[in-house]
Design an enzyme around this catalytic site. Structure first.
Site, PDB file in Angstrom:
ATOM      1  N   GLY A   6      -2.083  -2.219  32.244  1.00 20.33           N
ATOM      2  CA  GLY A   6      -3.130  -1.244  32.489  1.00 20.33           C
ATOM      3  C   GLY A   6      -3.431  -0.481  31.215  1.00 20.33           C
ATOM      4  O   GLY A   6      -2.543  -0.255  30.388  1.00 20.33           O
ATOM      5  N   SER A   7      -4.683  -0.090  31.039  1.00 14.19           N
ATOM      6  CA  SER A   7      -5.058   0.617  29.828  1.00 14.19           C
ATOM      7  C   SER A   7      -6.209   1.546  30.116  1.00 14.19           C
ATOM      8  O   SER A   7      -7.104   1.218  30.899  1.00 14.19           O
ATOM      9  CB  SER A   7      -5.460  -0.376  28.735  1.00 14.19           C
ATOM     10  N   GLY A   8      -6.181   2.711  29.495  1.00 12.16           N
ATOM     11  CA  GLY A   8      -7.255   3.671  29.662  1.00 12.16           C
ATOM     12  C   GLY A   8      -7.295   4.614  28.478  1.00 12.16           C
ATOM     13  O   GLY A   8      -6.561   4.459  27.504  1.00 12.16           O
ATOM     14  N   ALA A   9      -8.157   5.606  28.561  1.00 13.87           N
ATOM     15  CA  ALA A   9      -8.362   6.519  27.447  1.00 13.87           C
ATOM     16  C   ALA A   9      -7.106   7.309  27.117  1.00 13.87           C
ATOM     17  O   ALA A   9      -6.853   7.618  25.956  1.00 13.87           O
ATOM     18  CB  ALA A   9      -9.516   7.473  27.764  1.00 13.87           C
ATOM     19  N   ASP A  32      -1.375   3.974  28.708  1.00 17.37           N
ATOM     20  CA  ASP A  32      -1.215   2.535  28.830  1.00 17.37           C
ATOM     21  C   ASP A  32       0.020   2.285  29.681  1.00 17.37           C
ATOM     22  O   ASP A  32       0.994   3.048  29.624  1.00 17.37           O
ATOM     23  CB  ASP A  32      -1.033   1.885  27.458  1.00 17.37           C
ATOM     24  N   VAL A  33      -0.032   1.226  30.481  1.00 16.14           N
ATOM     25  CA  VAL A  33       1.077   0.904  31.369  1.00 16.14           C
ATOM     26  C   VAL A  33       1.573  -0.502  31.070  1.00 16.14           C
ATOM     27  O   VAL A  33       0.778  -1.430  30.879  1.00 16.14           O
ATOM     28  CB  VAL A  33       0.666   1.019  32.851  1.00 16.14           C
ATOM     29  N   ASP A  36      -6.539  14.216  42.764  1.00 18.56           N
ATOM     30  CA  ASP A  36      -7.194  12.919  42.557  1.00 18.56           C
ATOM     31  C   ASP A  36      -6.725  11.904  43.593  1.00 18.56           C
ATOM     32  O   ASP A  36      -6.366  10.776  43.254  1.00 18.56           O
ATOM     33  CB  ASP A  36      -6.935  12.399  41.146  1.00 18.56           C
TER      34      ASP A  36
END
Length: 466
Positions: A27-30, A33-34, A141
């Site tokens: 997983g990756s985002g701003a 990261d996973v 959230d």
């Protein structure tokens, strides 16, 4: 495996690589990261979540440490954090989530999710949320993608990077089964924490600190000042709430996923450590109306609205309010529930953005029944107890656990009868449907993005005629 061509800090940290074999980035985002990894001591597969944002890391660790005794909260095995390094959380590895259950049911289950299955998922969510609220934590959230499912079919709340503790550290609103939180403030040297194995009476491996509310927030601000991320940049970036420990998220999945969180934390909005909040949290489809109208004075009630949207989606297999912009989101809510007035919600006229947007009078709102056809009156009543304007009128998690709907036949199904995808099944390119239609749901939009409407400007904003 070879690390990515880009220099990822996690591969260069020997305190981690000596204990874990990093298998792949999932997983990756701003802001995080996973990675899927293997614990060398016993071959346990875990998730390593590397969080690049100080504030998100602090909040997620703080919330998870408080909630580790709850079986419906994701397990934090330990974490690594030292000065000028990203926090790395060692989390249990969960292969799927409730969003995948809904997608699988919509695609392949002729009769959708059975009533017994829905009740099982509802009860699990309610227990997890009740644990949060008893400890004065608001998640901020909640959505199906943040409700992960273990191999033994236990649903667990995850992704606490947007969470807030509404009361000062050390104060817990719980019962005799809830233990007060003892604040562990991240030190400026490398830390190793094992909340599930360290006895409560043994503090040898942790720095236990007792401090006042003012001292606590001062410590947070001092550490925050050392963070290398430019606070002004954060305001223009997106916070990625979907880099949890799901097995099958790839970088492309993250980019196409409609449930990416919409906003970063705002330094100015939440810089007041005495309790000021920001309205820019959560994911649009599940965002309470008080947030859409700019409120910064809210509580756990925003989670309850999100919960109602999740329940409705379990019942119908489609989002309740899939707004394409914040204005569209508000209009969908008003078209369903009716006009937002002082009669419906005492005090709503004091919301910051209440006077900026006005909608034409809705003579015959659609009602929740229009979105939940062929569902029982008890099911619609349960959703209505949560999806209502007045936050004070929303039922608590504990109240809903005693709702008659969950306690009459058909009862929740046995675990071995639950249908769960083996992994997160992602987005199906060949069947776009509504999931992909709203992949940009979290970009806060201007009025022009709302589409063709009958609108007129006013002295303070504009009026929309539905």
């Amino acid at each position: 495996m070879d690390p990515p061509t880009r220099s990822w800090s996690i591969y260069n940290r020997t305190e981690i690589t000596q204990r874990y074999e990093i298998l792949e980035r999932i997983g990756s985002g701003a802001y995080s990261d996973v990675y899927r990894a293997r614990r060398l001591s016993d071959d346990l597969i875990i998730a390593l979540k590397e969080i690049h944002d100080y504030q998100s890391a602090f909040r997620e660790i703080e919330a998870l440490e408080i909630l580790q005794k709850s079986p419906n909260i994701i397990v934090l095995h330990e974490y690594f954090w030292r000065e000028e390094e990203d926090a790395v959380l060692v989390l249990e590895f969960l292969k799927t989530d409730l969003a995948s259950v809904i997608r699988e049911a919509k695609r392949n289950w002729e009769n959708g999710i059975s009533v017994g299955e829905i009740k099982w998922w509802m009860i699990q969510i309610l227990h997890g949320l009740d644990a949060c609220h008893r400890n004065s934590i608001v998640h901020r959230d909640l959505k199906p993608a943040n409700l992960l499912i273990s191999s033994d079919v236990v649903l667990k709340l995850a992704d606490f990077g947007q969470s807030r503790i509404l009361l000062e550290p050390g104060f817990v609103t719980g019962d005799e089964h809830t233990h007060p939180h003892e604040q562990n403030t991240p030190s400026q040297t490398w830390m190793l924490q094992q909340p599930e194995t360290i006895p409560e009476s043994d503090n040898s491996n942790q720095e236990q600190i007792t401090m006042s509310k003012e001292e606590y927030f001062k410590e947070l601000d001092d550490l925050k000042a050392k963070d290398s991320v430019d606070e002004t940049d954060k305001e223009t970036n997106f916070n990625d709430g979907d880099t949890s420990c799901l097995a099958t998220y790839t970088t492309s999945d993250m980019e196409d996923n409609p449930f990416k969180s919409s906003y970063s934390y705002e330094a100015e909005s939440e810089g007041d450590r005495s309790g000021a909040l920001t309205s820019c949290v959560g994911t649009r489809w599940f965002r309470a109306p008080e947030l859409l109208y700019g409120s910064m004075d809210y509580g756990q009630d925003i989670d309850l609205w999100s919960l109602g949207c999740i329940f409705a989606e379990l019942l119908s297999l489609k989002p309740l309010f899939p707004g394409t912009s914040d204005i569209d989101q508000i209009s969908r809510i008003i078209s369903t529930l009716g006009n937002l007035t002082e009669e419906a919600w005492p005090g709503c006229s004091k919301l910051p953005d209440y006077g900026k947007i006005s909608f034409g009078k809705i003579e015959n709102p659609l009602g929740l029944e229009a979105y939940l056809p062929n569902r029982s009156s008890d099911e619609i009543h349960l959703v209505r107890r949560l999806v209502c304007y007045d936050p004070a009128s929303r039922a608590t998690a504990m109240e809903l656990l005693h709702d008659k709907y969950l306690n009459v036949n058909p009862l929740p199904v046995p675990v071995n009868e639950l249908r769960v995808p083996s992994t997160n099944n992602g987005q199906d390119e060949s069947s776009p449907g509504q999931w992909r239609d709203y992949k940009d749901m979290d970009s806060d939009s201007d009025f022009e993005e709302f589409g063709t409407v009958d609108a007129s400007t006013t002295g303070t904003g504009f009026s929309i005629h539905l």
